[in-house]
Design an enzyme around this catalytic site. Sequence first.
Site, mmCIF file in Angstrom:
data_model
loop_
_atom_site.group_PDB
_atom_site.id
_atom_site.type_symbol
_atom_site.label_atom_id
_atom_site.label_comp_id
_atom_site.label_asym_id
_atom_site.label_seq_id
_atom_site.Cartn_x
_atom_site.Cartn_y
_atom_site.Cartn_z
ATOM 1 N N ASP A 7 0.248 4.075 -6.936
ATOM 2 C CA ASP A 7 -0.279 2.973 -6.122
ATOM 3 C C ASP A 7 0.314 1.680 -6.687
ATOM 4 O O ASP A 7 -0.144 1.184 -7.712
ATOM 5 C CB ASP A 7 -1.813 2.962 -6.222
ATOM 6 C CG ASP A 7 -2.429 1.890 -5.334
ATOM 7 O OD1 ASP A 7 -1.809 1.517 -4.328
ATOM 8 O OD2 ASP A 7 -3.537 1.426 -5.662
ATOM 9 N N GLU A 68 1.877 4.887 -1.807
ATOM 10 C CA GLU A 68 1.144 4.407 -0.640
ATOM 11 C C GLU A 68 1.968 3.342 0.067
ATOM 12 O O GLU A 68 2.555 2.462 -0.568
ATOM 13 C CB GLU A 68 -0.217 3.835 -1.060
ATOM 14 C CG GLU A 68 -1.116 3.553 0.131
ATOM 15 C CD GLU A 68 -2.587 3.534 -0.241
ATOM 16 O OE1 GLU A 68 -3.193 4.623 -0.330
ATOM 17 O OE2 GLU A 68 -3.148 2.454 -0.459
ATOM 18 N N ASP A 141 -7.079 1.483 -8.819
ATOM 19 C CA ASP A 141 -5.677 1.816 -8.557
ATOM 20 C C ASP A 141 -5.330 3.212 -9.082
ATOM 21 O O ASP A 141 -4.470 3.901 -8.527
ATOM 22 C CB ASP A 141 -4.758 0.783 -9.223
ATOM 23 C CG ASP A 141 -5.241 -0.641 -8.942
ATOM 24 O OD1 ASP A 141 -4.666 -1.292 -8.077
ATOM 25 O OD2 ASP A 141 -6.232 -1.054 -9.581
#
Lengths: 166, 166
Positions: A7, A68, A141
Amino acid sequence: MIILGIDPGTATTGYGIVRQDTSGKLIPIDFGAILTFPETPVIERLSQIYDAVNLLIDKHSPDAVATERLFFSKNETTAISVGRAIGVILLAIAQHNLPWTEYTPMQVKQAVTGTGSADKKQIQWMVTRLLGLKAAPKPDDTADALAIAICHAHSAKLGALGVRNR
Amino acid sequence: MIILGIDPGTATTGYGIVRQDTSGKLIPIDFGAILTFPETPVIERLSQIYDAVNLLIDKHSPDAVATERLFFSKNETTAISVGRAIGVILLAIAQHNLPWTEYTPMQVKQAVTGTGSADKKQIQWMVTRLLGLKAAPKPDDTADALAIAICHAHSAKLGALGVRNR
């Protein structure tokens, strides 16, 4: 199969490494966050993120990496800033010739919780449960990075569905 | 002093290398554009940009690198995409321990033409004239990169003023 989920962010890049055994069971291998600090010049922060991702790849030899796909509603300065971090992360992946897949936040939520409208708490709860952890991984995260890895494991199993290599 | 100016982009990254002699005169050393193609997976495009910037630095040993600080009024997808390219360019600069300065488009226009409201044509005309070129460098990104290098030469001479290392 070993999957590295990432992430991306300039200050905090979450990571999660998950192994999927032949029965489909998911085993957490390593997870955490790469932190860089605002006092550090941005080009050094990018260098730190790049080095840290290289170390993770060298240490765990993942078979695939998933990230992502980020969206921003207003702030282009933030988009540029996160874009720079994504750039050096993707470079590390490219230099290791690893297959890379990008998932939208909705795809990740859907894969992990069964609904594209899940909130952070639901995702953390499912990640904790699916990986047999004792507590929810912190920071957010890190939980998100593990969710991305789980999403890829599920998608790979279904022969599906990320936004590959674009 | 040898200055490398870069105008970053995923499809087209303009570059211009300029030497400033002790009298302050500017001499063009090399200029052009790093092109990548939409058919190529994005992580390979980033890898190509990174490799090309490394080659330029290794070939010309610049004393300083200057880039343009980009702004976007609406499109966050473009901002992320350009941000990724900027990320790998800054990484190459960081890995060579080169001083890096970022200038706003207005600073570049002001330094090259004397007015922050100059258009592309005026910038190209001044770049061509200041560097003693026979024709305006093409594409626009190359002219912009040379303008950025000139801007840095002028700013360095004045003891000024870019947005350093942030």
